[in-house]
Structure formats: structure tokens, C-alpha cells
Design a protein around this motif. Structure first.
Motif, PDB file in Angstrom:
ATOM      1  N   ALA A  93      55.087  74.764  77.829  1.00 17.75           N
ATOM      2  CA  ALA A  93      54.013  74.964  78.802  1.00 17.75           C
ATOM      3  C   ALA A  93      52.724  74.264  78.355  1.00 17.75           C
ATOM      4  N   ALA A  94      52.454  74.294  77.056  1.00 14.68           N
ATOM      5  CA  ALA A  94      51.277  73.602  76.525  1.00 14.68           C
ATOM      6  C   ALA A  94      51.396  72.094  76.728  1.00 14.68           C
ATOM      7  N   ALA A  95      52.590  71.555  76.529  1.00 16.38           N
ATOM      8  CA  ALA A  95      52.809  70.124  76.728  1.00 16.38           C
ATOM      9  C   ALA A  95      52.581  69.734  78.189  1.00 16.38           C
ATOM     10  N   GLU A  96      52.997  70.595  79.111  1.00 14.26           N
ATOM     11  CA  GLU A  96      52.782  70.316  80.532  1.00 14.26           C
ATOM     12  C   GLU A  96      51.290  70.315  80.880  1.00 14.26           C
ATOM     13  N   VAL A  97      50.547  71.219  80.266  1.00 11.77           N
ATOM     14  CA  VAL A  97      49.102  71.246  80.500  1.00 11.77           C
ATOM     15  C   VAL A  97      48.460  69.942  80.029  1.00 11.77           C
TER      16      VAL A  97
ATOM     17  N   GLN B  45      44.355  70.676  91.014  1.00 12.36           N
ATOM     18  CA  GLN B  45      45.277  71.764  91.337  1.00 12.36           C
ATOM     19  C   GLN B  45      46.501  71.711  90.448  1.00 12.36           C
ATOM     20  N   ASN B  46      46.936  70.511  90.121  1.00 11.53           N
ATOM     21  CA  ASN B  46      48.074  70.345  89.232  1.00 11.53           C
ATOM     22  C   ASN B  46      47.779  70.962  87.870  1.00 11.53           C
TER      23      ASN B  46
ATOM     24  N   PHE C 284      51.075  78.349  81.712  1.00 11.98           N
ATOM     25  CA  PHE C 284      50.910  78.514  80.266  1.00 11.98           C
ATOM     26  C   PHE C 284      50.416  79.922  79.935  1.00 11.98           C
ATOM     27  N   ILE C 285      49.420  80.389  80.661  1.00 13.54           N
ATOM     28  CA  ILE C 285      48.874  81.722  80.413  1.00 13.54           C
ATOM     29  C   ILE C 285      49.939  82.789  80.649  1.00 13.54           C
ATOM     30  N   ALA C 286      50.770  82.585  81.662  1.00 13.50           N
ATOM     31  CA  ALA C 286      51.817  83.571  81.970  1.00 13.50           C
ATOM     32  C   ALA C 286      52.817  83.695  80.816  1.00 13.50           C
ATOM     33  N   VAL C 287      53.295  82.569  80.305  1.00  6.33           N
ATOM     34  CA  VAL C 287      54.278  82.648  79.217  1.00  6.33           C
ATOM     35  C   VAL C 287      53.608  83.104  77.922  1.00  6.33           C
TER      36      VAL C 287
END
Length: 278
Positions: free
Chosen positions: A129-133, A239-240, A248-251
Motif C-alpha cells: 500500500a505504501a508503494a502504491e501511494v 483523487q488517485n 494505506f491507512i486502512a491496512v
């Protein structure tokens, strides 16, 4: 039986010696049994103490890891917000001197370091998730570099065109018309015509906006694009990022058990006698 009894009655000294011997042997046996029980009890206490120490150490390790994760995740989100704040400034101020670019690079380096730290201590879902951010941030940085200045200059021209000052309105309209003429002239074969149109557009935009020449020259080819059109891509990028940050915050909250409002606990461990019985 009566013969044994008669024998001991006739020889009381032998009976006394036998009783004494039995007492001594009984005492010795009792001492040995007591010592063995005491030794076993000591070993059990030592094993229990070692297990308690191991459980305490594991609990401390888990608590420390939870704290490290919580701090790193919070720092990462904070770093992402700082990058977004700097990105937004490309659309509202002059970035031609390179100062904003340097600030953005520094902020992105902070996020990169935090992502590396997270990769060492967090579960795979959080790392992904961090990588996606970070990918989302990169897209917006590219967009900010590409159209931020164009957005800013075009926005100034549009503001001047609806100003209460009649001179500003006329100057803005002339500047927009000169830019459109320059774009049409770029298809001309005559180099002098192209140069004249470019110079006229450059001077008109600089006059009405008061912006540095290097900035005006850089954005001239794209100034006919309306702010509303450029805002569509900007909003898509923003928005992306928001979607990815929320993921990220959710996981991260799931990993930290935020809904439980408690720090992670060490799983229950069976005592030595439970393991022995099993």
C-alpha cells in the motif's frame, strides 16, 4: 509369629537394636525422598521463572515493534501530505527559480526513507500500500512539473480578464489573443512571422501578469489551454493519491488493531506442566 514374639521377649536388646535400625533407615529414606521432591520443585520453579522471563521479553518486543510501526506509519502519512502541499504550490506560484522543485525533491526523499523503514518492519499488505501511494505521488509530481506553471499563468490571465480594472481586462484579452496568434503562426514557413508572433505574445503576457520572462517563455506554447481543462487532470491525480492514502491507512489500522484501542498482546503460552500433559 509367636516364636518371633517369644524370641524378641527373651532378647530385648536385639529388639531395641532392630527398632533403632528401622528408625534410622526410615529417616534416611525420608530424607532422600524429601530431597528429591525439593530438587524437583526447584527445577520446576526455575523452568517457570525462565518461561515467565521469555514471555515478558516477547511481550516487550511486540510492544516495541507496535510503537515503531505506529510512529513510522504516521511519519509516512505526514510526509505524503507535505509532498502534496508542495505539489499544490506549483499551480499557484512562480516555480521558475527551482526553489519549489528543490523542496519537492527533499520532501519526496523523506517519504522514500519512511517507505524503506516500513518495508523492514510492516506486513506485506502495508508495504504494498505504501508503494502504491508513492506511485500516485510520482504521477502528480510529473503533472505538477508539466502543467503547474501553465495553470498558474493561465489562471492569472483569466483573473485579469474579469477584473474591475478596464486596463487589465483589455490587456488580458490582448495577451490571450496574441498567444493564440502565436500558436497559429508556428505553422508558418516564414521564420520572421513566427518570431514576430512569439515576441508579441511574450510581451503581452509579461505586461499583464508581471511574471519573469523565463516563466512566460516556458508556458507560451500551452497557454491557450483553459484552466478548467487542466484542472481535470490535476483532480484525477489528486483523487488517485487520496484513494491510495485511504487504502494505506486502512491496512495500517488493521495491522495496528486500531479498532480494538489496545496494543497487540503476546499470544497465550502453555505452562510447562500443560505441555508435559499434552
Amino acid at each position: 509369629m509367636n516364636a518371633f514374639r517369644q524370641y524378641f521377649e527373651d532378647n530385648p536388646e536385639i529388639f531395641a537394636a532392630l527398632v533403632a535400625a528401622i528408625a534410622i533407615v526410615g529417616g534416611l529414606v525420608g530424607s532422600v525422598i524429601g530431597a528429591k521432591i525439593q530438587a524437583n520443585g526447584g527445577r520446576d520453579q526455575a523452568a517457570a521463572a525462565r518461561e515467565a522471563a521469555q514471555i515478558a521479553a516477547e511481550a516487550q518486543r511486540v510492544a516495541n515493534l507496535w510503537t515503531v510501526r505506529q510512529v513510522q506509519l504516521a511519519d509516512f502519512v505526514h510526509g505524503v501530505r507535505e509532498v502534496q502541499r508542495i505539489q499544490a504550490r506549483f499551480y499557484i506560484q512562480d516555480s521558475s527559480d527551482g526553489a519549489l522543485a528543490a523542496q519537492l525533491d527533499d520532501a519526496e526523499q523523506v517519504v522514500s526513507r519512511k517507505a524503506a523503514e516500513i518495508a523492514l518492519v510492516a506486513p506485506a499488505a502495508v508495504v504494498a500500500a505504501a508503494a502504491e501511494v508513492r506511485e500516485g505521488l510520482m504521477d502528480e509530481s510529473v503533472n505538477a512539473f508539466a502543467v503547474g506553471s501553465v495553470f498558474y499563468v493561465r489562471h492569472l490571465l483569466d483573473l485579469r480578464a474579469v477584473s474591475d480594472n478596464s486596463w487589465e481586462v483589455a490587456a488580458a484579452e490582448q495577451a490571450i489573443e496574441a498567444v493564440e496568434e502565436y500558436l497559429r503562426a508556428r505553422d508558418q514557413d516564414d521564420a520572421s512571422v513566427r518570431a514576430t508572433a512569439q515576441r508579441r505574445a511574450y510581451d503581452a503576457v509579461r505586461e499583464v501578469t508581471g511574471l519573469p520572462g523565463v516563466l512566460v517563455a516556458d508556458v507560451l506554447p500551452a497557454l491557450t489551454t483553459r484552466v478548467s481543462e487542466m484542472a481535470v487532470e490535476r483532480n484525477r491525480c489528486r483523487q488517485n493519491i487520496e484513494d491510495k492514502v485511504n487504502r494505506f491507512i486502512a491496512v495500517a489500522r488493521e495491522m495496528l488493531r486500531s479498532e480494538d484501542d489496545v496494543a497487540p498482546t503476546v499470544p497465550a503460552q502453555r505452562r510447562w506442566w500443560q505441555r508435559a500433559a499434552a
